[in-house]
Design a protein around this motif. Structure first.
Motif, PDB file in Angstrom:
ATOM      1  N   ASP A  77       0.858  -1.184   0.000  1.00  0.00           N
ATOM      2  CA  ASP A  77       0.000   0.000   0.000  1.00  0.00           C
ATOM      3  C   ASP A  77       0.896   1.236   0.000  1.00  0.00           C
ATOM      4  N   GLY A  78       0.684   2.116  -0.986  1.00  0.00           N
ATOM      5  CA  GLY A  78       1.519   3.310  -1.087  1.00  0.00           C
ATOM      6  C   GLY A  78       1.425   4.221   0.118  1.00  0.00           C
ATOM      7  N   ALA A  79       0.344   4.113   0.878  1.00  0.00           N
ATOM      8  CA  ALA A  79       0.173   4.971   2.061  1.00  0.00           C
ATOM      9  C   ALA A  79       0.667   4.289   3.331  1.00  0.00           C
ATOM     10  N   ALA A  80       1.114   3.045   3.222  1.00  0.00           N
ATOM     11  CA  ALA A  80       1.530   2.291   4.400  1.00  0.00           C
ATOM     12  C   ALA A  80       2.876   2.787   4.927  1.00  0.00           C
ATOM     13  N   THR A  81       3.133   2.487   6.182  1.00  0.00           N
ATOM     14  CA  THR A  81       4.389   2.844   6.835  1.00  0.00           C
ATOM     15  C   THR A  81       5.160   1.574   7.200  1.00  0.00           C
ATOM     16  N   VAL A  82       6.385   1.763   7.654  1.00  0.00           N
ATOM     17  CA  VAL A  82       7.174   0.633   8.151  1.00  0.00           C
ATOM     18  C   VAL A  82       6.431  -0.063   9.280  1.00  0.00           C
ATOM     19  N   SER A  83       5.820   0.716  10.140  1.00  0.00           N
ATOM     20  CA  SER A  83       5.041   0.163  11.244  1.00  0.00           C
ATOM     21  C   SER A  83       3.902  -0.710  10.736  1.00  0.00           C
ATOM     22  N   ASP A  84       3.248  -0.261   9.640  1.00  0.00           N
ATOM     23  CA  ASP A  84       2.160  -1.060   9.057  1.00  0.00           C
ATOM     24  C   ASP A  84       2.695  -2.378   8.516  1.00  0.00           C
ATOM     25  N   VAL A 139       6.158   3.620   2.803  1.00  0.00           N
ATOM     26  CA  VAL A 139       6.618   2.600   1.869  1.00  0.00           C
ATOM     27  C   VAL A 139       7.214   3.190   0.589  1.00  0.00           C
ATOM     28  N   PRO A 140       6.604   4.222  -0.023  1.00  0.00           N
ATOM     29  CA  PRO A 140       7.176   4.735  -1.280  1.00  0.00           C
ATOM     30  C   PRO A 140       8.606   5.246  -1.168  1.00  0.00           C
ATOM     31  N   THR A 141       9.052   5.543   0.049  1.00  0.00           N
ATOM     32  CA  THR A 141      10.421   6.036   0.223  1.00  0.00           C
ATOM     33  C   THR A 141      11.429   4.903   0.400  1.00  0.00           C
ATOM     34  N   ALA A 147      12.124  -2.772   1.343  1.00  0.00           N
ATOM     35  CA  ALA A 147      10.748  -3.243   1.554  1.00  0.00           C
ATOM     36  C   ALA A 147      10.737  -4.741   1.860  1.00  0.00           C
ATOM     37  N   VAL A 148      11.553  -5.504   1.109  1.00  0.00           N
ATOM     38  CA  VAL A 148      11.631  -6.946   1.356  1.00  0.00           C
ATOM     39  C   VAL A 148      12.155  -7.223   2.755  1.00  0.00           C
ATOM     40  N   MET A 149      13.181  -6.500   3.171  1.00  0.00           N
ATOM     41  CA  MET A 149      13.770  -6.732   4.487  1.00  0.00           C
ATOM     42  C   MET A 149      12.820  -6.347   5.617  1.00  0.00           C
ATOM     43  N   VAL A 150      12.030  -5.290   5.414  1.00  0.00           N
ATOM     44  CA  VAL A 150      11.036  -4.931   6.430  1.00  0.00           C
ATOM     45  C   VAL A 150       9.986  -6.037   6.534  1.00  0.00           C
ATOM     46  N   ALA A 151       9.560  -6.562   5.376  1.00  0.00           N
ATOM     47  CA  ALA A 151       8.591  -7.657   5.385  1.00  0.00           C
ATOM     48  C   ALA A 151       9.166  -8.890   6.077  1.00  0.00           C
TER      49      ALA A 151
END
Length: 538
Positions: A77-84, A139-141, A147-151
């Motif tokens: 989700d483009g509006a999501a954060t690392v926390s999300d 997420v867009p940043t 992104a993979v590592m956060v997941a």
């Protein structure tokens, strides 16, 4: 041994009728399993079925405990954060509300046992080299690798009983890969990982090979598995050689039998013509000779058919993935010729070794490495003339420049493989294109298949063909993480194709074994702060 995952008689087909799995049985126990197989064999589909994201057409799946699944292609989700992405936003919001004095039962319920959730999240991010990321960063940043590592951090934070990872090293830089290797090595639960990363697969407890609709499991990592395969292949090749010898012998015996029978027939006819014996006796002998000849011929033909069957079975037992064999003389660039020049390169904190100008000369083979988000893809796109950063000037000194992005989305899905290559080489004779495609393993009707129906490995070969057979011939070829999503056979085919390439090559990759096969002559490193530097080629 008790099994945490048991799949019984699984079948699955896509809506268009394409069968992926048919009667598959599989079981995974409390260990780390590397699931391998050629593209299109059903590895990702199997993980999705186990995770409950796809429903099989028939069969059952039994899983003990909670499941965590990291898919190959993250939908973010483009509006999501690392926390999300970490799945802790609800707990954090309730915790912050309590800290502000909103001590409601609802907030305490939302927090549960997660009073230290932020500290644990930060520790997990730090362990994976993501200490520079804030929990509220969007997420867009993030780069693809970040992104993979956060997941991944989300999965390790949740600690499911069963963890399914699908190509987790895609888009990861070398440091991130090693952090992932360490995390996998420390995992004590059930882990099934689909990967083509050799170093990761050497750290698992067993290899499960999904091939021809069945799974064979072998103890140990990939190297041990390949040693076993080499022994099996040598035995199978010996069987092929023995079957070939037997086939030649049966052919020879059949020919000799035909010669003997022809001699008998001529002798019988001669005796009949000379009437040396009574007619009834000669007729009986003639019938007997014909019957004997027929039985003799049938016996040898059956032996020959059996020999052919044994040879076919022996050849099928030899596991030898098809090889790409091509010649690309039109891509040749004279040594020392300037292929591309990039000036105006800048860095936030340049060091004495930082390059402000990049000169590529033919036929260099350059490996471009560096952390995720450091600008490697940006540099490649600038060389294509797409999205050139302000202040940067790019000059190209050759006629053909081709770029393979991380996603293989350069084909027209509705066109055939043949027509996709014709679009890249409009003036080339159709027969020449067909001959070229045959060397990329698209022979006959396979070249007519629409691109949208290709498996992952087939799509890769079609993209490679459209790049290397294009007009003008590419004398500067740029590949961005080319081994992502490739099975090991396809990665070997890529190395074979690039062995025939005679132009300048720039490859962004963190796949060290793959880079070794390319004969890299120069290594560059891109860093977020210090910019582009030259490192010693190894």
């Amino acid at each position: 041994m008790s099994y945490a995952i048991v799949c019984s008689d699984l079948s699955f087909a896509w809506a268009d009728g394409t069968v992926v799995l048919d009667g598959l049985d599989a079981a995974f126990g409390p260990r780390r399993t590397g699931l391998i197989g050629v593209n299109g064999s059903g590895k990702s589909t199997l993980l999705k079925i186990i995770a409950g994201e796809l429903r099989p057409g028939s069969g059952t799946v039994s899983v003990e405990g909670e499941i965590g699944h990291l898919p190959q292609n993250l939908v973010l989700d483009g509006a999501a954060t690392v926390s999300d992405l970490l799945g802790i936003s609800g707990t954090r919001a309730a915790l912050h509300a309590i800290e502000r004095g909103e001590a409601t039962e609802e907030n305490f319920t939302a927090v549960g046992d997660g009073w230290d959730v932020e500290e644990r999240a930060r520790a997990e991010l730090d362990r994976l080299g993501l200490d520079h990321l804030g929990l509220d960063r969007t997420v867009p940043t993030l780069s693809g690798g970040e992104a993979v590592m956060v997941a991944l951090a989300a999965q390790f934070l949740a600690r499911p009983d069963v963890l399914l990872l699908d190509e987790p090293t895609n888009n990861l830089d070398l440091d991130a890969r090693h952090r992932l290797y360490d995390a996998v090595a420390s995992w004590t639960g059930v882990l099934v990982v689909v990967s083509h990363d050799r170093e990761l697969l050497d750290r698992v407890d067993e290899i499960a090979d999904l091939r021809d609709g069945a799974i064979r499991s072998f103890g140990g990592g990939l190297s041990a598995y390949e040693e076993l395969l080499a022994v099996e292949r040598e035995a199978a090749q010996r069987t092929v050689r023995a079957a070939e010898t037997d086939l030649r012998r049966q052919k020879r015996e059949l020919e000799e039998a035909h010669v003997k029978l022809a001699r008998r027939k001529r002798y019988g006819n001669k005796m009949y013509e000379q009437k040396r014996e009574p007619k009834i006796v000669m007729g009986a002998r003639k019938r007997q000779a014909q019957e004997s000849a027929g039985k003799h011929r049938i016996m040898h033909e059956e032996r020959l058919a059996d020999a052919r069957t044994r040879l076919t079975d022996a050849e099928e037992a030899v596991r030898d993935d098809a090889e790409i064999r091509i010649a690309l003389p039109a891509t040749r660039v004279p040594a020392g010729r300037t292929v591309a020049t990039v000036t105006g390169l800048a860095a936030p904190e340049p060091e004495p070794a930082t390059l402000t100008e990049l000169i590529v000369r033919g036929p260099e083979r350059i490996a471009l490495t560096g952390p995720n988000g450091s600008g490697k893809t940006t540099l490649l796109r600038a060389l294509t003339g797409d999205r050139v950063p302000d202040g940067v000037v790019v000059k190209i000194g050759v006629s053909g420049v081709r770029y393979l992005p991380q996603r293989l989305d350069v084909l027209d899905e509705d066109l055939s493989v043949l027509d996709n290559v014709r679009a890249a080489a409009p003036s080339a004779p159709v027969n020449d294109i067909r001959a070229g495609l045959a060397r990329f393993l698209f022979r006959g009707a396979r070249a007519e298949r629409p691109a949208g129906t290709l498996s992952g490995g087939e799509r890769f070969r079609a993209v490679l063909a459209s790049l290397l057979l294009a007009e003008p011939a590419p004398q500067l070829l740029m590949l961005d993480e080319p081994t992502n999503n490739l099975d090991m056979a396809s990665a070997a085919q890529l190395a074979q194709a690039l062995a025939a390439y005679e132009g300048a090559l720039i490859v962004v990759s963190h796949d060290v074994p793959f880079l070794r096969t390319l004969g890299i002559t120069r290594r560059l490193r891109m860093d977020r702060t210090t910019g582009l530097t030259e490192v010693e080629a190894t």
